[in-house]
Design an enzyme around this catalytic site. Sequence first.
Site: not given
Length: 394
Positions: A85-86, A106-108
Amino acid sequence: MPPDDLNSTAAKLRQQLAEQLAADGSVRSPLWRVAVEAVPRHEFLPRYFVETLGSGPTTWSPISPELVGVDEWLTIAYSDQTLVTQFDGDPADWRAPAPISNANPTSSSTLPSLVVRMLEDLDVRDDMSVLELGTGTGYSTALLCHRIGDQNVTSVETDRDVSHQARTALASCGYYPRVLTGDGQAGYPGAAPYDRTIATYGVRSVPSSWVEQTRPGGLIVTTLRGWMRSLGLVRLTVGGDGSAQGPFLSGDPHFMIARQQEAPAGLGMIPGPEDGETRETGYGSDVLTGESGFVAQLAMPNARFFAMTTDDGSTATYALDASTNAFAVLARDGAGWSVRQGGTTRLWDDVERSLSLWREAGSPPPSGFGVTVSADAQHVWLGDPDGPRWTLPQ
């Protein structure tokens, strides 16, 4: 798709996901299966990226209802895979979505089988308090809320935008846990002590705050990792003296490392062709991967490695320690291998000693190791706490 049809389709997909996770052993208890069937993962994934297989650099393709249709968006959201997501700490530009390459996730939302397996390993019971480090999309937070009640859940996320999005998604599902923005390595003393602590990202060593904020007899579940690779999932029992100890669990989860513990941008000084001392070695670069790579990471906790073509056209593997400028260069030497070492320590000597100890013990998987955390040091040990051990960086 009308809302009623979307909700009906999502419910069927959750049922299928729960059946799959039960069949593969990730879900082991009825209460966690009920949570998987109840929590709408798609609410935490309005838009996301999936990795596209192929040659060349790793590429992620954008997925949203508008881009691929509601059915495909939902089907992927309820698949057992990690959905990013990021990238690089920045929100994606969904005004003009396009495939992304050469970027660092860096985000998931981590694959559900790993999320639920960790929650099972956490061994929570009714009305226990849980500290979660790494809220991410909020999906795992929602599963905890469904299982023990949102009043018992505290979650800390380092990224302000990610934290806000997770809080919004949780509220849309009727969950209102304490969601905070901050450095997860500091925990959150305001609601301590906790019965259980769980981290959804990797750390090089266990932050002392997690031990201090978990009540004696409580459990900490987290992933240890280095700059070369993941070490694995550990479950620690906190003692009354401020220590913690426990085994590595089976499997090899690959979580993003804590942003505050990421490797330095520079690999370190690449040695010249005449630097160091050369000798034969019985181990080649292949020991840096696979199960032996676990041991190599323990032996070289501050190192990273890469392959590079040398001036004579051959390929050499470099292991570099950016903190000390120590190095080891592996190259083919006829049918065997040679190593060239230099710096304040002999990296490859440490690897050879560690591999010898491991092989003498029968080359066990990571589940044959454990961890001891004390106020002044942290160690990974082989077999039992009195066996061979390696110091974790702090």
